[in-house]
Design a protein around this motif. Structure first.
Motif, PDB file in Angstrom:
ATOM      1  N   GLN A 462       0.844  -0.773  -0.195  1.00 22.52           N
ATOM      2  CA  GLN A 462      -0.681  -0.001   0.353  1.00 22.52           C
ATOM      3  C   GLN A 462       1.271   1.015   0.036  1.00 22.52           C
ATOM      4  N   LEU A 463       1.672   1.197   0.742  1.00 25.00           N
ATOM      5  CA  LEU A 463       2.921   2.891   0.765  1.00 25.00           C
ATOM      6  C   LEU A 463       3.733   2.663  -0.736  1.00 25.00           C
ATOM      7  N   SER A 464       4.314   1.111  -1.055  1.00 28.17           N
ATOM      8  CA  SER A 464       4.943   1.717  -2.452  1.00 28.17           C
ATOM      9  C   SER A 464       3.730   2.315  -3.892  1.00 28.17           C
ATOM     10  N   ASN A 465       2.440   1.697  -3.407  1.00 31.30           N
ATOM     11  CA  ASN A 465       2.307   2.031  -5.124  1.00 31.30           C
ATOM     12  C   ASN A 465       1.106   3.535  -4.449  1.00 31.30           C
ATOM     13  N   SER A 466       1.311   4.310  -3.031  1.00 27.00           N
ATOM     14  CA  SER A 466       0.403   5.706  -2.871  1.00 27.00           C
ATOM     15  C   SER A 466       0.953   6.593  -3.354  1.00 27.00           C
ATOM     16  N   LEU A 467      -0.219   7.336  -4.241  1.00 30.40           N
ATOM     17  CA  LEU A 467      -0.053   8.651  -4.899  1.00 30.40           C
ATOM     18  C   LEU A 467       0.797   9.955  -4.175  1.00 30.40           C
ATOM     19  N   ILE A 468       1.499  10.131  -4.864  1.00 32.59           N
ATOM     20  CA  ILE A 468       2.462  11.556  -4.561  1.00 32.59           C
ATOM     21  C   ILE A 468       2.583  12.397  -5.586  1.00 32.59           C
ATOM     22  N   PRO A 469       2.429  13.865  -5.060  1.00 34.39           N
ATOM     23  CA  PRO A 469       2.756  14.877  -5.630  1.00 34.39           C
ATOM     24  C   PRO A 469       3.582  15.291  -6.247  1.00 34.39           C
ATOM     25  N   LEU A 470       4.175  15.165  -7.008  1.00 32.51           N
ATOM     26  CA  LEU A 470       5.830  15.496  -7.296  1.00 32.51           C
ATOM     27  C   LEU A 470       6.006  16.679  -8.280  1.00 32.51           C
ATOM     28  N   PRO A 471       6.592  17.810  -7.645  1.00 33.43           N
ATOM     29  CA  PRO A 471       6.898  18.740  -8.023  1.00 33.43           C
ATOM     30  C   PRO A 471       7.903  19.126  -8.885  1.00 33.43           C
ATOM     31  N   PRO A 472       8.829  19.601  -9.946  1.00 30.86           N
ATOM     32  CA  PRO A 472      10.346  20.016 -10.158  1.00 30.86           C
ATOM     33  C   PRO A 472      11.133  19.578  -8.739  1.00 30.86           C
ATOM     34  N   LEU A 473      12.354  19.334  -9.096  1.00 33.45           N
ATOM     35  CA  LEU A 473      13.353  18.829  -7.425  1.00 33.45           C
ATOM     36  C   LEU A 473      13.269  20.984  -7.116  1.00 33.45           C
ATOM     37  N   ALA A 474      13.626  21.655  -8.100  1.00 32.76           N
ATOM     38  CA  ALA A 474      13.894  23.213  -7.448  1.00 32.76           C
ATOM     39  C   ALA A 474      12.232  24.040  -6.323  1.00 32.76           C
ATOM     40  N   GLU A 475      11.521  23.811  -6.759  1.00 31.84           N
ATOM     41  CA  GLU A 475       9.970  24.158  -6.437  1.00 31.84           C
ATOM     42  C   GLU A 475       9.638  23.020  -5.018  1.00 31.84           C
ATOM     43  N   GLN A 476      10.242  22.117  -5.068  1.00 37.15           N
ATOM     44  CA  GLN A 476       9.837  21.138  -3.843  1.00 37.15           C
ATOM     45  C   GLN A 476      11.112  21.483  -2.377  1.00 37.15           C
ATOM     46  N   LYS A 477      11.740  22.279  -2.900  1.00 37.13           N
ATOM     47  CA  LYS A 477      12.859  23.074  -1.421  1.00 37.13           C
ATOM     48  C   LYS A 477      12.270  24.174  -1.134  1.00 37.13           C
ATOM     49  N   ARG A 478      11.350  25.137  -2.168  1.00 40.70           N
ATOM     50  CA  ARG A 478      10.712  26.419  -2.331  1.00 40.70           C
ATOM     51  C   ARG A 478       9.912  26.039  -1.763  1.00 40.70           C
ATOM     52  N   ILE A 479       9.213  24.812  -1.328  1.00 44.38           N
ATOM     53  CA  ILE A 479       7.916  24.340  -0.560  1.00 44.38           C
ATOM     54  C   ILE A 479       8.535  23.880   1.244  1.00 44.38           C
ATOM     55  N   VAL A 480       9.440  23.864   0.666  1.00 42.97           N
ATOM     56  CA  VAL A 480      10.082  23.287   2.734  1.00 42.97           C
ATOM     57  C   VAL A 480      10.643  24.109   2.389  1.00 42.97           C
ATOM     58  N   ALA A 481      11.156  25.206   2.480  1.00 46.52           N
ATOM     59  CA  ALA A 481      11.338  26.473   3.310  1.00 46.52           C
ATOM     60  C   ALA A 481       9.950  27.922   3.172  1.00 46.52           C
ATOM     61  N   LYS A 482       8.915  27.541   2.353  1.00 46.89           N
ATOM     62  CA  LYS A 482       8.064  28.268   2.745  1.00 46.89           C
ATOM     63  C   LYS A 482       7.027  27.617   4.200  1.00 46.89           C
ATOM     64  N   LEU A 483       6.910  26.642   4.417  1.00 45.81           N
ATOM     65  CA  LEU A 483       6.732  25.465   5.508  1.00 45.81           C
ATOM     66  C   LEU A 483       7.659  25.651   6.645  1.00 45.81           C
ATOM     67  N   ASP A 484       8.981  26.013   6.752  1.00 41.28           N
ATOM     68  CA  ASP A 484       9.671  25.908   7.570  1.00 41.28           C
ATOM     69  C   ASP A 484       9.240  27.120   8.392  1.00 41.28           C
ATOM     70  N   GLU A 485       8.962  28.407   7.327  1.00 38.20           N
ATOM     71  CA  GLU A 485       8.975  29.849   7.698  1.00 38.20           C
ATOM     72  C   GLU A 485       7.387  29.765   7.862  1.00 38.20           C
ATOM     73  N   LEU A 486       6.486  28.664   7.915  1.00 33.82           N
ATOM     74  CA  LEU A 486       4.936  30.065   7.965  1.00 33.82           C
ATOM     75  C   LEU A 486       4.570  28.553   9.683  1.00 33.82           C
ATOM     76  N   LEU A 487       4.774  27.951   9.734  1.00 37.94           N
ATOM     77  CA  LEU A 487       4.571  26.138  10.513  1.00 37.94           C
ATOM     78  C   LEU A 487       5.118  27.079  12.157  1.00 37.94           C
ATOM     79  N   PRO A 488       6.189  27.526  11.933  1.00 37.31           N
ATOM     80  CA  PRO A 488       6.314  27.336  13.176  1.00 37.31           C
ATOM     81  C   PRO A 488       5.949  28.931  14.206  1.00 37.31           C
ATOM     82  N   LEU A 489       5.134  30.044  13.518  1.00 29.57           N
ATOM     83  CA  LEU A 489       4.819  30.956  13.437  1.00 29.57           C
ATOM     84  C   LEU A 489       3.360  30.649  13.856  1.00 29.57           C
ATOM     85  N   LEU A 490       3.084  29.384  14.091  1.00 29.45           N
ATOM     86  CA  LEU A 490       1.728  28.698  14.607  1.00 29.45           C
ATOM     87  C   LEU A 490       1.938  28.363  16.444  1.00 29.45           C
TER      88      LEU A 490
END
Length: 490
Positions: A462-490
Motif C-alpha cells: 500500500q505504501l509503495s502504491n500510494s500517490l505522491i504529487p511530484l513538483p520539480p526539485l527546485a520547487e520541492q525545496k521552495r515548498i519546504v522552505a516556505k513551510l519551515d518559515e510559516l509553520l513555526p509561526l503557529l
C-alpha cells in the motif's frame, strides 16, 4: 502557543486541592466553631444509627499518633480517620424489592460518572446482591488501577428513588451526619496524597490492582468546621471552573492551530503555496532521471529489481496539480521502501549502543523515548540491520498501530526497527516527501485504506502504491522552505 506559555492546569488542580485540605485556601473564622464539636455530633449520630440497628457496631479504629499526621492544620480543625466519619461500602436496606433504582455499570467508571451519565433502571431485587450499594450524596471512588490514579470519583446525585447499585470496582463513603459536606469529602479523596499513598498499598496483578477497604477506612482526613468545609468546596469549584475555561480555550486554540497547519500542508502539496517557475523545468524530466538512476543501482546490485507498479488511472487522482508537476507512485521515486523485523529477536538485559525501535519511538517529527527500546548485541544488530540499513536522510514512517507519524533520520544511531516502522530512501527531496506524509490528503487516504481490526496497518504494498504529487526539485525545496518559515509561526 509555546509550551512554556501553556498553563499546566492538572498540576494547578492538584495544588489547589493540596492547599484546600491544609486550610490554606480559605480563612478560618471564629464564628465557624470548632471541629471538635462537629466530631462529637458525628459520633452521636453514629451511636444513634447503631442503637436503631441501621448499622453495626465496629471495632474502634486505631488512635491517631503525632507521627502519622502528615502536615499542620488550623487549630479549629481535627484529624480523623475516614472510617470515623463515614460508613465505608455500606449496604442499602430497602423493604420494597420491586422499587426502581439506578444501576451503574463498570463502563461508567472510565467516563468518570459525571453529571451527564445516564444510569440504567433496575428493580432493587435484581441488583441488591453481588453489587456495590450507594445513595444520593454518597462519595464514590474507583478502587481499581488506573481509574484510581485518574481521580475517577464523584458525588452520587439524582439517583432513582435516591438509591442505586453497580460495579464492585468502587469504594463508597457514606456520611454518618449531615455535618459533613460531601463536596468537601470529594475534594479530599481527589488529593494527590491519598492517591500516592493508595498506590503504595496496591494488591493484584499489574493493570488490575486495587486499594483495599481498610486503607480507606484508616486513612487520615483533616476535618474543618462545617461552614469552612462549604467555603473550601465553593472555592475549589470556582477555581476549577476557571481552569476548565482555560482548558477549553487552549483546546480550541490547538484545534485552530492544527487546522491552520493542515491547510498550509494542503496548499503546499497542491502547488498553491509557492510559485511555479519556467526555469524549474518539468517534473517528468526529474522522474525520468530517477528511473535511470534506479536502473543504474540495480545494475550495480545496490538495490533489487522489483515488479513494476501499476499505471496511475485518472479516477485515482485526488486533486489537480500544476502542469509542470506529475502524479507518481511512492515506490517509483524511492530506492528503498522496507519495514522492520517481523520476528524481532530477544533483547539484551542491559543497555547497548545497538537498538531496535518501534512505532512508539517516533512522534512529533523525531525519535523519542529511546530509553524504551529493545537493546541488541552487536552481532544480532548487524544481522537485523541488513533488512533496513537505515542511513542519514532516510524517512522513518510508522505503518502499524500508530499510523502515519514520520521523521527524517540524522544518521546518529545504530538503529533498526520492528515491523511497525517502514524505512524509506527517497530519490526526491526527503523533507518534501515527509511533508506529503504529514498532509491531510495522505493521512486521510492512509487511514481509509489501512487494514486490520485490533491494530491497523498500512503495509509495504500500500505504501509503495500510494500517490505522491511530484513538483520539480527546485520547487520541492521552495515548498519546504516556505513551510519551515510559516509553520513555526503557529
Amino acid at each position: 502557543m509555546t509550551k512554556n506559555l501553556h498553563i499546566d492546569t492538572q498540576a494547578m488542580r492538584a495544588k489547589i486541592l493540596d492547599l484546600a485540605i491544609q486550610g490554606k485556601l480559605t480563612d478560618q473564622r471564629a464564628e465557624d466553631g470548632n471541629a471538635q464539636d462537629l466530631l462529637k455530633e458525628i459520633q452521636a449520630e453514629k451511636e444513634k444509627l447503631i442503637k436503631e440497628k441501621k448499622i453495626k457496631k465496629e471495632k474502634p479504629l486505631p488512635a491517631i499518633t503525632e507521627e502519622e499526621r502528615p502536615f499542620e492544620i488550623p487549630n479549629s480543625w481535627e484529624w480523623v480517620r475516614l472510617g470515623d466519619i463515614c460508613q465505608i461500602n455500606p449496604r442499602n436496606h430497602i423493604q420494597d424489592e420491586n422499587v426502581n433504582v439506578s444501576f451503574l455499570p463498570m463502563a461508567l467508571i472510565g467516563e468518570g460518572y459525571g453529571s451527564n451519565y445516564c444510569p440504567e433502571i433496575r428493580k432493587w431485587k435484581d441488583v441488591k446482591k453481588g453489587f456495590t450499594h450507594f445513595a444520593n450524596n454518597d462519595v464514590v471512588l474507583a478502587k481499581i488501577s488506573p481509574c484510581f490514579q485518574n481521580l475517577k470519583s464523584a458525588i452520587m446525585n439524582n439517583l432513582i428513588n435516591g438509591i442505586g447499585a453497580g460495579t464492585t470496582e468502587l469504594h463508597v463513603l457514606r456520611r454518618y451526619s449531615h455535618t459533613l459536606d460531601p463536596k468537601y469529602l470529594l475534594c479530599f479523596v481527589q488529593n494527590q496524597s491519598l492517591i500516592k499513598d493508595g498506590i503504595k498499598t496496591f494488591k493484584g496483578v499489574v493493570g488490575q490492582q486495587r486499594i483495599g477497604k481498610d486503607f480507606i477506612k484508616e486513612y487520615l482526613c483533616p476535618l474543618p468546621p462545617l461552614a469552612e468545609q462549604k467555603r473550601i468546596a465553593d472555592k475549589v469549584s470556582t477555581l476549577f471552573a476557571q481552569l476548565d475555561a482555560i482548558d477549553k480555550a487552549y483546546e480550541e486554540y490547538r484545534e485552530l492551530q492544527q487546522a491552520m497547519k493542515a491547510k498550509l500542508l494542503e496548499l503546499a502539496i497542491q502547488g498553491k503555496l509557492t510559485d511555479q517557475r519556467d526555469e524549474d523545468g518539468d517534473a517528468r524530466d526529474l522522474f525520468q532521471d530517477i528511473q535511470e538512476e534506479k536502473q543504474r543501482l540495480i545494475a550495480e546490485k545496490k538495490i533489487k529489481k522489483e515488479k513494476p507498479l501499476p499505471e496511475i488511472k485518472s479516477d485515482e487522482i485526488p486533486f489537480e496539480i500544476p502542469k509542470n508537476w506529475m502524479w507518481v507512485r511512492l515506490g517509483n521515486i524511492c530506492s528503498k521502501v522496507v519495514d522492520g523485523a517481523h520476528n524481532p529477536p530477544k533483547g539484551s538485559n542491559h543497555p547497548t549502543p545497538y537498538i531496535m525501535a518501534s512505532s512508539q519511538n517516533i512522534n512529533n517529527d523525531r525519535l523519542v523515548n529511546l530509553y524504551n527500546v529493545r537493546y541488541l548485541s552487536k552481532e544480532v544488530f548487524e544481522k537485523e540491520n541488513l533488512r533496513t540499513l537505515a542511513s542519514e536522510g532516510d524517512i522513518f514512517f510508522t505503518s502499524v498501530g500508530s499510523l502515519g507519524r514520520s521523521c527524517v533520520y540524522d544518521g546518529s544511531l545504530n538503529i533498526c526497527f520492528q515491523r511497525s516502522v517502514s524505512v524509506i530512501t527517497a530519490q526526491i527531496y526527503n523533507w518534501y516527501l515527509k511533508r506529503c506524509f504529514d498532509s491531510p490528503y495522505y493521512q486521510n487516504m492512509m487511514y481509509a485504506e489501512a487494514k486490520g481490526t485490533a491494530q491497523k496497518g498500512f503495509y509495504l504494498k500500500q505504501l509503495s502504491n500510494s500517490l505522491i504529487p511530484l513538483p520539480p526539485l527546485a520547487e520541492q525545496k521552495r515548498i519546504v522552505a516556505k513551510l519551515d518559515e510559516l509553520l513555526p509561526l503557529l
